[in-house]
Motif scaffolding. Structure first.
Motif, PDB file in Angstrom:
ATOM      1  N   ASN A  95       4.970  -3.472  -2.881  1.00 11.13           N
ATOM      2  CA  ASN A  95       4.172  -2.348  -2.522  1.00 11.13           C
ATOM      3  C   ASN A  95       3.428  -2.248  -0.881  1.00 11.13           C
ATOM      4  O   ASN A  95       3.062  -1.670  -0.372  1.00 11.13           O
ATOM      5  N   GLN A  96       3.338  -3.662  -0.438  1.00 11.33           N
ATOM      6  CA  GLN A  96       2.960  -4.064   0.580  1.00 11.33           C
ATOM      7  C   GLN A  96       3.937  -3.296   2.063  1.00 11.33           C
ATOM      8  O   GLN A  96       3.379  -3.533   3.152  1.00 11.33           O
ATOM      9  N   ARG A  97       5.350  -2.473   1.312  1.00 10.40           N
ATOM     10  CA  ARG A  97       6.300  -2.644   2.376  1.00 10.40           C
ATOM     11  C   ARG A  97       5.468  -1.410   2.570  1.00 10.40           C
ATOM     12  O   ARG A  97       5.974  -0.268   3.883  1.00 10.40           O
ATOM     13  N   LEU A  98       4.826  -0.166   1.839  1.00  5.48           N
ATOM     14  CA  LEU A  98       4.793   0.743   2.201  1.00  5.48           C
ATOM     15  C   LEU A  98       2.809   1.025   1.980  1.00  5.48           C
ATOM     16  O   LEU A  98       2.478   2.773   2.081  1.00  5.48           O
ATOM     17  N   THR A  99       2.088   0.304   2.308  1.00  4.16           N
ATOM     18  CA  THR A  99       0.476  -0.354   2.511  1.00  4.16           C
ATOM     19  C   THR A  99       0.012  -0.753   3.122  1.00  4.16           C
ATOM     20  O   THR A  99       0.747  -1.875   3.992  1.00  4.16           O
ATOM     21  N   SER A 100      -1.358  -0.591   4.162  1.00  6.31           N
ATOM     22  CA  SER A 100      -2.032  -1.642   4.803  1.00  6.31           C
ATOM     23  C   SER A 100      -2.812  -1.767   4.501  1.00  6.31           C
ATOM     24  O   SER A 100      -3.993  -1.457   3.910  1.00  6.31           O
ATOM     25  N   ASP A 101      -3.832  -3.019   4.075  1.00  6.77           N
ATOM     26  CA  ASP A 101      -4.708  -3.239   3.337  1.00  6.77           C
ATOM     27  C   ASP A 101      -5.476  -3.126   2.694  1.00  6.77           C
ATOM     28  O   ASP A 101      -6.372  -2.627   1.897  1.00  6.77           O
ATOM     29  N   ILE A 102      -3.668  -2.973   1.408  1.00  8.78           N
ATOM     30  CA  ILE A 102      -4.318  -1.703   0.274  1.00  8.78           C
ATOM     31  C   ILE A 102      -4.067  -3.218  -1.078  1.00  8.78           C
ATOM     32  O   ILE A 102      -4.998  -3.713  -1.806  1.00  8.78           O
ATOM     33  N   TYR A 103      -3.312  -3.362  -0.809  1.00 13.29           N
ATOM     34  CA  TYR A 103      -3.021  -4.798  -1.973  1.00 13.29           C
ATOM     35  C   TYR A 103      -3.389  -6.290  -1.473  1.00 13.29           C
ATOM     36  O   TYR A 103      -2.607  -6.990  -0.713  1.00 13.29           O
ATOM     37  N   LEU A 104      -4.552  -6.853  -1.877  1.00 13.71           N
ATOM     38  CA  LEU A 104      -5.372  -7.699  -1.227  1.00 13.71           C
ATOM     39  C   LEU A 104      -4.324  -9.063  -2.551  1.00 13.71           C
ATOM     40  O   LEU A 104      -4.893 -10.329  -1.165  1.00 13.71           O
ATOM     41  N   GLY A 105      -4.295  -9.102  -2.941  1.00 14.23           N
ATOM     42  CA  GLY A 105      -3.781 -10.329  -3.497  1.00 14.23           C
ATOM     43  C   GLY A 105      -3.306 -10.456  -5.098  1.00 14.23           C
ATOM     44  O   GLY A 105      -3.828  -9.745  -5.938  1.00 14.23           O
ATOM     45  N   VAL A 106      -3.176 -11.590  -6.051  1.00  9.88           N
ATOM     46  CA  VAL A 106      -3.092 -11.659  -7.556  1.00  9.88           C
ATOM     47  C   VAL A 106      -4.333 -12.777  -7.415  1.00  9.88           C
ATOM     48  O   VAL A 106      -4.479 -13.251  -7.355  1.00  9.88           O
ATOM     49  N   GLU A 107      -5.523 -12.185  -8.940  1.00 12.03           N
ATOM     50  CA  GLU A 107      -6.305 -13.305  -8.971  1.00 12.03           C
ATOM     51  C   GLU A 107      -6.076 -13.874 -10.241  1.00 12.03           C
ATOM     52  O   GLU A 107      -6.121 -12.747 -11.330  1.00 12.03           O
ATOM     53  N   ARG A 131     -13.287  -1.885  -5.415  1.00 11.89           N
ATOM     54  CA  ARG A 131     -12.332  -2.855  -5.722  1.00 11.89           C
ATOM     55  C   ARG A 131     -11.161  -2.202  -7.382  1.00 11.89           C
ATOM     56  O   ARG A 131     -11.998  -1.362  -8.028  1.00 11.89           O
ATOM     57  N   VAL A 132     -10.123  -2.272  -7.304  1.00 12.08           N
ATOM     58  CA  VAL A 132      -9.176  -2.518  -8.344  1.00 12.08           C
ATOM     59  C   VAL A 132      -9.168  -3.363  -9.138  1.00 12.08           C
ATOM     60  O   VAL A 132      -7.598  -3.916  -8.130  1.00 12.08           O
ATOM     61  N   TYR A 133      -8.785  -3.517 -10.154  1.00  6.82           N
ATOM     62  CA  TYR A 133      -8.279  -4.577 -10.839  1.00  6.82           C
ATOM     63  C   TYR A 133      -7.085  -4.348 -11.567  1.00  6.82           C
ATOM     64  O   TYR A 133      -7.341  -3.026 -13.021  1.00  6.82           O
ATOM     65  N   LYS A 134      -6.001  -4.615 -11.500  1.00  4.63           N
ATOM     66  CA  LYS A 134      -5.262  -4.132 -12.703  1.00  4.63           C
ATOM     67  C   LYS A 134      -4.541  -5.194 -13.534  1.00  4.63           C
ATOM     68  O   LYS A 134      -3.699  -6.195 -12.923  1.00  4.63           O
ATOM     69  N   VAL A 135      -4.490  -5.027 -15.117  1.00  2.15           N
ATOM     70  CA  VAL A 135      -3.902  -6.211 -15.640  1.00  2.15           C
ATOM     71  C   VAL A 135      -2.491  -5.260 -16.162  1.00  2.15           C
ATOM     72  O   VAL A 135      -2.749  -4.760 -16.790  1.00  2.15           O
ATOM     73  N   TYR A 138      -3.893 -13.104 -15.491  1.00  3.30           N
ATOM     74  CA  TYR A 138      -3.792 -12.393 -13.819  1.00  3.30           C
ATOM     75  C   TYR A 138      -4.186 -10.805 -13.524  1.00  3.30           C
ATOM     76  O   TYR A 138      -3.443 -10.430 -14.643  1.00  3.30           O
ATOM     77  N   ALA A 139      -4.692 -10.562 -12.320  1.00  3.76           N
ATOM     78  CA  ALA A 139      -4.618  -9.700 -12.750  1.00  3.76           C
ATOM     79  C   ALA A 139      -4.850  -8.965 -11.055  1.00  3.76           C
ATOM     80  O   ALA A 139      -4.438 -10.326 -10.097  1.00  3.76           O
ATOM     81  N   VAL A 140      -3.784  -8.189 -10.334  1.00  4.20           N
ATOM     82  CA  VAL A 140      -3.323  -7.396  -9.117  1.00  4.20           C
ATOM     83  C   VAL A 140      -4.591  -6.724  -8.882  1.00  4.20           C
ATOM     84  O   VAL A 140      -5.373  -5.773  -8.853  1.00  4.20           O
ATOM     85  N   LYS A 141      -5.332  -6.925  -7.450  1.00  5.03           N
ATOM     86  CA  LYS A 141      -6.875  -6.557  -6.576  1.00  5.03           C
ATOM     87  C   LYS A 141      -6.257  -6.093  -5.064  1.00  5.03           C
ATOM     88  O   LYS A 141      -5.229  -6.164  -4.498  1.00  5.03           O
ATOM     89  N   MET A 142      -6.813  -4.487  -5.510  1.00  2.00           N
ATOM     90  CA  MET A 142      -6.709  -4.077  -4.673  1.00  2.00           C
ATOM     91  C   MET A 142      -7.835  -3.382  -3.751  1.00  2.00           C
ATOM     92  O   MET A 142      -9.023  -3.586  -4.562  1.00  2.00           O
ATOM     93  N   ARG A 143      -7.793  -2.876  -2.849  1.00  2.00           N
ATOM     94  CA  ARG A 143      -9.424  -1.813  -2.354  1.00  2.00           C
ATOM     95  C   ARG A 143      -8.868  -0.656  -2.732  1.00  2.00           C
ATOM     96  O   ARG A 143      -7.742  -0.160  -2.429  1.00  2.00           O
ATOM     97  N   ARG A 144      -9.970  -0.076  -3.614  1.00  2.00           N
ATOM     98  CA  ARG A 144     -10.012   1.392  -3.676  1.00  2.00           C
ATOM     99  C   ARG A 144      -9.970   2.180  -2.894  1.00  2.00           C
ATOM    100  O   ARG A 144     -10.687   2.739  -1.866  1.00  2.00           O
ATOM    101  N   LEU A 145      -9.276   3.524  -2.724  1.00  2.00           N
ATOM    102  CA  LEU A 145      -9.149   4.057  -2.249  1.00  2.00           C
ATOM    103  C   LEU A 145      -9.375   5.438  -3.323  1.00  2.00           C
ATOM    104  O   LEU A 145      -9.710   5.472  -4.630  1.00  2.00           O
ATOM    105  N   GLN A 146     -10.009   6.512  -2.903  1.00  2.00           N
ATOM    106  CA  GLN A 146     -10.558   8.322  -2.977  1.00  2.00           C
ATOM    107  C   GLN A 146      -9.867   8.990  -3.420  1.00  2.00           C
ATOM    108  O   GLN A 146      -8.364   9.373  -2.806  1.00  2.00           O
ATOM    109  N   ASP A 147      -9.486   9.310  -4.076  1.00  2.00           N
ATOM    110  CA  ASP A 147      -8.878  10.408  -5.298  1.00  2.00           C
ATOM    111  C   ASP A 147      -8.434  12.010  -4.742  1.00  2.00           C
ATOM    112  O   ASP A 147      -7.280  12.204  -3.908  1.00  2.00           O
TER     113      ASP A 147
END
Length: 539
Positions: A78-90, A46-50, A110-119
């Motif tokens: 960002n949900q416009r150009l992604t699928s199952d990545i941006y999971l919500g706001v925590e 998971r990724v959390y952005k603050v 608050y933090a944006v919660k995301m599924r983590r992708l590999q570099d």
């Protein structure tokens, strides 16, 4: 606010989020990254952005309410150009046990919660590891084309954000925040040329910018389209659009694409960037895009110069190593902007010339497709001019029929007139002709002087053995060119040497190698030639 929060600040929250105990799923490792506006925590899968509590003028995250609003916007956009990545706001909460996620305590951030992708799945990594496929580029282009089609702005907003005046103001605002480079004369001269080229381009192309508005190219775009934000993960995923200021997203699609192309250029993958742009033009029929792309790439590169300058200004005085690194990258972006400015300051006459069957038309066709500029082919003009001849196949002896010196003079005259019309509209052109005689080359040089164009003679050089093999293969083919093996010796003998051309305009290229290698050689060498010519014009 809770009485125990009197010592709360963003720093204490960051410290708490670097601990696995902060997260319900207890990740084995926490990686903390940050930008000037966000803190990012890679926590297992998971990724959390603050968002940092800052107000920089162009963005305002200074209050809890504003940070919540822009977290929600980040997810939505960002949900416009992604699928199952941006999971919500925590919710980030505080209670007697300290900070936590979605606990019963008081909400403090608050933090944006995301599924983590590999570099390893980013376009940047795919480019560096030579793993980018044509299939992925095509999927990316179609994704962006569909996105832009669905994101066109209403007329009032198109007029406001895509207008000639608005674009000019953006450029001026950006220039006003640049360092003065007073300690580096070379950099100062580059900025002066970039400013002059920008003004010249704007002055010459008001109708072009107006046409971009009319053709619905002003959209709600991504705004930060870089290779590190594009992933090949269960399809094309494009992350991290600009959510904090809609005016940075409301722009020409060409500006959005220019950021991506500029980033690819910066990484050293210019042929790939040109391939991507040319494919986009082909599937969207956006014929004007290549006319504005260098302008917008120059603008985007100068925005990066400004960003690095602001970051350098904010650095502690003792951090000399990091400051030197930032200065180096800032100057790299300045060099890139300078290269774009050289191209957009003056149109370019590309001349693919040399012996028959040396690959002139193959190179010309590829360059025309990459740059989306007119390809003026002497062979086709000749057939058009002499279509009334009883035998217009042209399969005659050397300098006979439609190939007499007088006929060739008419063909070159028509070619120059056609080129002049395009050049006067600000478009570059490609002249595809043997240019056997010195006078033919001098006439093209005169056209360049008359139209204030830069010019590059790409002399296609190929071993005679290979040329004869190609001509032999033509014997049973239908080609626009009528040159055959029987003409080889006479044409070789009649070819004036190219040594009268200065090194500023002459680019000899070996054409007995793969086409991609030939094009890469040309694209690598063009900057130096255009720099010399533009410097001469600039006095």
């Amino acid at each position: 606010m809770h009485k125990d929060l009197k010592k709360y600040d963003h720093g204490t929250l960051v410290a708490a989020m670097t601990s696995a105990d902060f997260y319900p799923h207890k990740p084995a490792e926490i990686i903390h990254k940050q930008t000037h506006i966000s803190d990012v925590f890679l926590a297992g899968d998971r990724v959390y952005k603050v968002k940092k509590p800052v107000n920089l003028g162009f963005l305002d995250f200074s209050t809890l309410e504003k940070r919540y609003r822009f977290c929600c916007e980040e997810v939505r956009l960002n949900q416009r150009l992604t699928s199952d990545i941006y999971l919500g706001v925590e919710k980030i909460t505080w209670d007697k046990n300290g900070y936590g996620l979605n606990t019963t305590g008081e909400t403090v951030d608050y933090a944006v919660k995301m599924r983590r992708l590999q570099d390893e799945h980013t376009l940047e990594y795919l480019l560096v590891s030579n793993r980018v496929t044509e299939s992925f580029i095509n999927r990316l282009i179609h994704t962006l084309a569909d996105f832009y089609n669905a994101s066109a702005l209403k007329k009032k907003e198109r007029d406001q954000f895509g207008s000639f005046d608005a674009i000019g103001q953006k450029c001026r605002d950006n220039f006003n925040h640049l360092p003065d480079f007073s300690d580096t004369g070379t950099n100062k001269r580059k900025v002066q040329l970039i400013k002059a080229a920008t003004r010249m381009f704007l002055d010459r192309h008001k109708e072009l910018f107006d046409r971009r508005i009319e053709n619905n190219h002003i959209c709600d775009t991504h705004g930060d389209l870089k290779t590190e934000h594009i992933y090949n993960d269960q399809g094309v995923q494009i992350l991290d659009c600009i959510e904090f200021n809609h005016t940075f997203r409301y722009q020409d699609t060409a500006s959005d694409l220019a950021f991506l192309a500029m980033d690819m250029d910066f990484l050293g993958y210019r042929p790939a960037a040109l391939f991507l742009l040319s494919r986009y033009v082909k599937i969207t029929s956006d014929a004007d895009l290549m006319q504005v792309i260098d302008f917008y790439k120059c603008f985007r590169a100068m925005v990066q110069v400004k960003v690095y300058h602001l970051q350098i200004e904010a650095m502690p005085s003792h951090d000399d190593a990091k400051k030197a690194e930032h200065v180096h990258e800032m100057e790299q972006y300045l060099d890139l902007a300078y290269q774009y400015a050289l191209k957009m300051a003056f149109p370019v006459i590309w001349v693919t010339c040399g012996m028959i069957a040396a690959g002139k038309s193959t190179v010309a066709e590829k360059l025309a497709a990459l740059f989306s500029i007119p390809w003026i082919r002497s062979d086709e003009l000749r057939k058009t001019l002499f279509e009334e001849l009883p035998d217009k196949s042209g399969k005659t002896g050397f300098e006979k029929g439609m190939y007499t010196p007088e006929a060739t003079s008419l063909v070159y005259g028509k070619m120059l007139i056609t080129a002049q019309a395009a050049l006067e509209k600000g478009s570059s052109v490609i002249l595809d002709a043997a240019c056997r005689k010195q006078k033919e080359r001098q006439d093209i040089l005169q056209l360049a002087r008359d139209t204030s164009a830069n010019i590059i003679f790409v002399e296609c050089r190929c071993p005679d053995r290979e040329i004869k093999t190609r001509l032999k293969n033509r014997e049973h083919q239908s080609t626009v060119s009528d040159a055959r093996l029987e003409h080889f010796a006479a044409i070789r003998k009649s070819m004036d040497p190219f040594d009268h051309l200065s090194a500023d305009v002459h680019m000899p290229v070996r054409t007995d190698q793969p086409l991609d290698s030939i094009i890469e050689t040309i694209l690598t060498g063009e900057h130096e030639l255009l720099a010399r010519q533009t410097a001469q014009k600039s006095g």
